[in-house]
Scaffold this motif. Structure first.
Motif, PDB file in Angstrom:
ATOM      1  N   SER A 196     -37.517 -38.958  -8.009  1.00 50.61           N
ATOM      2  CA  SER A 196     -37.746 -39.966  -6.982  1.00 50.61           C
ATOM      3  C   SER A 196     -36.989 -39.647  -5.694  1.00 50.61           C
ATOM      4  O   SER A 196     -35.859 -39.143  -5.713  1.00 50.61           O
ATOM      5  CB  SER A 196     -37.313 -41.345  -7.485  1.00 50.61           C
ATOM      6  OG  SER A 196     -38.093 -41.736  -8.600  1.00 50.61           O
ATOM      7  N   ALA A 197     -37.645 -39.949  -4.562  1.00 48.17           N
ATOM      8  CA  ALA A 197     -37.046 -39.871  -3.227  1.00 48.17           C
ATOM      9  C   ALA A 197     -36.581 -38.468  -2.842  1.00 48.17           C
ATOM     10  O   ALA A 197     -35.654 -38.315  -2.052  1.00 48.17           O
ATOM     11  CB  ALA A 197     -35.881 -40.854  -3.107  1.00 48.17           C
ATOM     12  N   VAL A 198     -37.245 -37.432  -3.373  1.00 51.67           N
ATOM     13  CA  VAL A 198     -36.859 -36.065  -3.012  1.00 51.67           C
ATOM     14  C   VAL A 198     -37.655 -35.551  -1.813  1.00 51.67           C
ATOM     15  O   VAL A 198     -37.427 -34.431  -1.351  1.00 51.67           O
ATOM     16  CB  VAL A 198     -37.051 -35.090  -4.198  1.00 51.67           C
ATOM     17  CG1 VAL A 198     -36.162 -35.487  -5.358  1.00 51.67           C
ATOM     18  CG2 VAL A 198     -38.514 -35.020  -4.628  1.00 51.67           C
ATOM     19  N   GLY A 199     -38.578 -36.366  -1.298  1.00 46.75           N
ATOM     20  CA  GLY A 199     -39.386 -35.918  -0.169  1.00 46.75           C
ATOM     21  C   GLY A 199     -40.224 -34.708  -0.546  1.00 46.75           C
ATOM     22  O   GLY A 199     -40.744 -34.623  -1.655  1.00 46.75           O
ATOM     23  N   ARG A 200     -40.316 -33.741   0.392  1.00 48.59           N
ATOM     24  CA  ARG A 200     -41.121 -32.548   0.141  1.00 48.59           C
ATOM     25  C   ARG A 200     -40.248 -31.357  -0.266  1.00 48.59           C
ATOM     26  O   ARG A 200     -40.589 -30.206   0.001  1.00 48.59           O
ATOM     27  CB  ARG A 200     -41.957 -32.200   1.372  1.00 48.59           C
ATOM     28  CG  ARG A 200     -43.131 -33.169   1.597  1.00 48.59           C
ATOM     29  CD  ARG A 200     -43.973 -32.756   2.770  1.00 48.59           C
ATOM     30  NE  ARG A 200     -44.555 -31.441   2.567  1.00 48.59           N
ATOM     31  CZ  ARG A 200     -44.728 -30.541   3.542  1.00 48.59           C
ATOM     32  NH1 ARG A 200     -44.346 -30.812   4.774  1.00 48.59           N
ATOM     33  NH2 ARG A 200     -45.267 -29.373   3.280  1.00 48.59           N
ATOM     34  N   LYS A 201     -39.168 -31.627  -0.945  1.00 53.45           N
ATOM     35  CA  LYS A 201     -38.301 -30.550  -1.432  1.00 53.45           C
ATOM     36  C   LYS A 201     -39.100 -29.573  -2.276  1.00 53.45           C
ATOM     37  O   LYS A 201     -39.899 -29.973  -3.121  1.00 53.45           O
ATOM     38  CB  LYS A 201     -37.152 -31.146  -2.256  1.00 53.45           C
ATOM     39  CG  LYS A 201     -36.172 -30.104  -2.779  1.00 53.45           C
ATOM     40  CD  LYS A 201     -35.060 -30.775  -3.572  1.00 53.45           C
ATOM     41  CE  LYS A 201     -34.087 -29.738  -4.115  1.00 53.45           C
ATOM     42  NZ  LYS A 201     -33.010 -30.369  -4.933  1.00 53.45           N
ATOM     43  N   LEU A 202     -38.887 -28.290  -2.037  1.00 50.13           N
ATOM     44  CA  LEU A 202     -39.670 -27.251  -2.700  1.00 50.13           C
ATOM     45  C   LEU A 202     -38.743 -26.241  -3.360  1.00 50.13           C
ATOM     46  O   LEU A 202     -37.680 -25.911  -2.830  1.00 50.13           O
ATOM     47  CB  LEU A 202     -40.564 -26.549  -1.673  1.00 50.13           C
ATOM     48  CG  LEU A 202     -41.785 -25.786  -2.185  1.00 50.13           C
ATOM     49  CD1 LEU A 202     -42.784 -26.750  -2.809  1.00 50.13           C
ATOM     50  CD2 LEU A 202     -42.443 -25.019  -1.051  1.00 50.13           C
ATOM     51  N   SER A 203     -39.146 -25.736  -4.514  1.00 48.80           N
ATOM     52  CA  SER A 203     -38.365 -24.745  -5.254  1.00 48.80           C
ATOM     53  C   SER A 203     -38.967 -23.359  -5.077  1.00 48.80           C
ATOM     54  O   SER A 203     -40.109 -23.206  -4.649  1.00 48.80           O
ATOM     55  CB  SER A 203     -38.335 -25.104  -6.748  1.00 48.80           C
ATOM     56  OG  SER A 203     -37.884 -26.419  -6.951  1.00 48.80           O
ATOM     57  N   HIS A 204     -38.192 -22.346  -5.436  1.00 42.72           N
ATOM     58  CA  HIS A 204     -38.690 -20.968  -5.381  1.00 42.72           C
ATOM     59  C   HIS A 204     -39.444 -20.612  -6.659  1.00 42.72           C
ATOM     60  O   HIS A 204     -40.456 -19.910  -6.629  1.00 42.72           O
ATOM     61  CB  HIS A 204     -37.529 -19.993  -5.182  1.00 42.72           C
ATOM     62  CG  HIS A 204     -37.923 -18.548  -5.243  1.00 42.72           C
ATOM     63  ND1 HIS A 204     -38.746 -17.961  -4.302  1.00 42.72           N
ATOM     64  CD2 HIS A 204     -37.632 -17.578  -6.156  1.00 42.72           C
ATOM     65  CE1 HIS A 204     -38.943 -16.699  -4.612  1.00 42.72           C
ATOM     66  NE2 HIS A 204     -38.277 -16.439  -5.736  1.00 42.72           N
ATOM     67  N   GLU A 205     -38.956 -21.109  -7.780  1.00 41.27           N
ATOM     68  CA  GLU A 205     -39.576 -20.818  -9.067  1.00 41.27           C
ATOM     69  C   GLU A 205     -39.370 -22.010  -9.990  1.00 41.27           C
ATOM     70  O   GLU A 205     -38.298 -22.623  -9.980  1.00 41.27           O
ATOM     71  CB  GLU A 205     -38.976 -19.561  -9.687  1.00 41.27           C
ATOM     72  CG  GLU A 205     -39.643 -19.115 -10.976  1.00 41.27           C
ATOM     73  CD  GLU A 205     -39.072 -17.798 -11.482  1.00 41.27           C
ATOM     74  OE1 GLU A 205     -39.834 -16.826 -11.573  1.00 41.27           O
ATOM     75  OE2 GLU A 205     -37.857 -17.766 -11.788  1.00 41.27           O
ATOM     76  N   VAL A 206     -40.384 -22.363 -10.772  1.00 38.72           N
ATOM     77  CA  VAL A 206     -40.277 -23.500 -11.687  1.00 38.72           C
ATOM     78  C   VAL A 206     -40.805 -23.106 -13.065  1.00 38.72           C
ATOM     79  O   VAL A 206     -41.699 -22.281 -13.187  1.00 38.72           O
ATOM     80  CB  VAL A 206     -41.077 -24.719 -11.176  1.00 38.72           C
ATOM     81  CG1 VAL A 206     -40.458 -25.266  -9.896  1.00 38.72           C
ATOM     82  CG2 VAL A 206     -42.548 -24.372 -10.945  1.00 38.72           C
ATOM     83  N   SER A 258     -40.384 -40.438   0.324  1.00 37.47           N
ATOM     84  CA  SER A 258     -41.002 -40.644  -0.986  1.00 37.47           C
ATOM     85  C   SER A 258     -41.531 -39.353  -1.600  1.00 37.47           C
ATOM     86  O   SER A 258     -42.308 -38.626  -0.976  1.00 37.47           O
ATOM     87  CB  SER A 258     -42.151 -41.644  -0.841  1.00 37.47           C
ATOM     88  OG  SER A 258     -42.995 -41.627  -1.967  1.00 37.47           O
ATOM     89  N   GLY A 259     -41.150 -39.097  -2.833  1.00 36.65           N
ATOM     90  CA  GLY A 259     -41.728 -37.956  -3.544  1.00 36.65           C
ATOM     91  C   GLY A 259     -43.198 -38.179  -3.837  1.00 36.65           C
ATOM     92  O   GLY A 259     -43.997 -37.235  -3.836  1.00 36.65           O
ATOM     93  N   THR A 260     -43.576 -39.420  -4.096  1.00 36.09           N
ATOM     94  CA  THR A 260     -44.973 -39.752  -4.364  1.00 36.09           C
ATOM     95  C   THR A 260     -45.844 -39.441  -3.155  1.00 36.09           C
ATOM     96  O   THR A 260     -46.870 -38.756  -3.251  1.00 36.09           O
ATOM     97  CB  THR A 260     -45.105 -41.245  -4.727  1.00 36.09           C
ATOM     98  OG1 THR A 260     -44.269 -41.532  -5.845  1.00 36.09           O
ATOM     99  CG2 THR A 260     -46.541 -41.608  -5.047  1.00 36.09           C
ATOM    100  N   VAL A 261     -45.457 -39.968  -2.003  1.00 37.15           N
ATOM    101  CA  VAL A 261     -46.224 -39.722  -0.775  1.00 37.15           C
ATOM    102  C   VAL A 261     -46.180 -38.250  -0.404  1.00 37.15           C
ATOM    103  O   VAL A 261     -47.176 -37.668   0.038  1.00 37.15           O
ATOM    104  CB  VAL A 261     -45.699 -40.601   0.378  1.00 37.15           C
ATOM    105  CG1 VAL A 261     -46.439 -40.278   1.676  1.00 37.15           C
ATOM    106  CG2 VAL A 261     -45.858 -42.081   0.048  1.00 37.15           C
ATOM    107  N   SER A 262     -45.042 -37.614  -0.597  1.00 37.63           N
ATOM    108  CA  SER A 262     -44.905 -36.199  -0.238  1.00 37.63           C
ATOM    109  C   SER A 262     -45.850 -35.320  -1.043  1.00 37.63           C
ATOM    110  O   SER A 262     -46.347 -34.310  -0.544  1.00 37.63           O
ATOM    111  CB  SER A 262     -43.460 -35.737  -0.458  1.00 37.63           C
ATOM    112  OG  SER A 262     -42.595 -36.360   0.471  1.00 37.63           O
TER     113      SER A 262
END
Length: 263
Positions: free
Chosen positions: A42-52, A103-107
């Motif tokens: 929740s609430a992470v915005g558009r945070k992006l990872s390099h590898e998942v 919002s992570g949802t909206v993002s």
């Protein structure tokens, strides 16, 4: 058109009751594949990872990452045939212009638009004060009926109706189902902003006063805004474009023309 392929994600985690409720509802109108975070993001915005890391789940795939990770991984690798991305249903509302970027949802919905895939962010308002810990609310006590009904309707009719020819994504917020049947109302994000900050020694407490105003029903938002619609018992649907839009600014043009890089 044939039944659409729907990529379903969220920011509460793949085991959230809101996601399963929407999964079951959307399965009546399309082929649904969940690609959702393994845990609460929740609430992470558009945070992006390099590898998942990704592993199979009965509804699709669990991803050790953020909502935006899920959308990128889903559209580029796991479910490339996706016709529509739906993010939700979030436990708690995502209302007001100032919330959209948090919002992570909206993002997740915004991320999809950069792939030119129509998207919907779906959330349900729970009338509690800001000091209530949402993680302490038992999902089993919540009914997502109104959110699911609106999501299913928009997913079933929105593509063929040309809704996404005029917007990139829909931000949908439903009132809690216990309030009874809720009509759809087309809205715009409220511009009201009630954040305050109070210093307490070595710390500063940030407080969003909108939540307590919503709980009491005493909000400053005018008719036609998303928050007003939800508090009045309607499902708010805001047609939005992905950030960031630009407009021609003559004043900025003049500054650029007068700029001397040698000065």
């Amino acid at each position: 058109m044939d039944e659409p392929t729907i990529l379903l994600t969220n920011d509460d985690g793949i085991e959230a009751a809101g996601l399963r409720a929407v999964y079951e509802g959307l399965s009546e109108v399309g082929d649904v594949v969940a690609v959702a975070p393994a845990d609460d993001q929740s609430a992470v915005g558009r945070k992006l990872s390099h590898e998942v890391e990704v592993w199979g789940h009965e509804m699709g795939y669990a991803v050790d990452g953020t909502p935006s990770d899920c959308v990128v991984a889903g559209l580029e690798s796991l479910v490339p045939e996706t016709d529509l991305v739906v993010a939700g249903c979030n436990r708690g509302a995502n209302l007001g212009a100032y919330v959209l970027g948090r919002s992570g949802t909206v993002s997740a919905a915004v991320e999809a638009t950069f792939f030119d895939v129509p998207a919907m962010a779906v959330s349900m308002y729970i009338p509690v004060r800001e000091d209530t810990d949402f993680t302490a609310i038992d999902d089993g006590d919540l009914r997502y009926d109104e959110a699911v009904r609106a999501t299913r309707y928009l997913a079933h009719h929105g593509l063929e109706a040309g809704v996404f020819d005029q917007c990139d994504y829909l931000n949908v917020n439903a009132p809690v189902a216990d309030w009874g049947p809720a009509p759809l109302e087309v809205t715009r994000p409220s511009l009201e902003y009630e954040m305050t900050a109070e210093r307490n020694g070595d710390s500063v407490t940030l407080h969003d006063r909108i939540w307590e105003q919503m709980a009491s029903g005493d909000i400053p938002d005018p008719e036609g805004t998303d928050r007003r619609a939800v508090v009045d018992g309607a499902v708010s649907v805001s047609p939005l474009t992905a950030p960031h839009t630009t407009e021609h600014h003559e004043a900025l043009d003049e500054l650029a023309d007068d700029y001397d890089p040698t000065d």
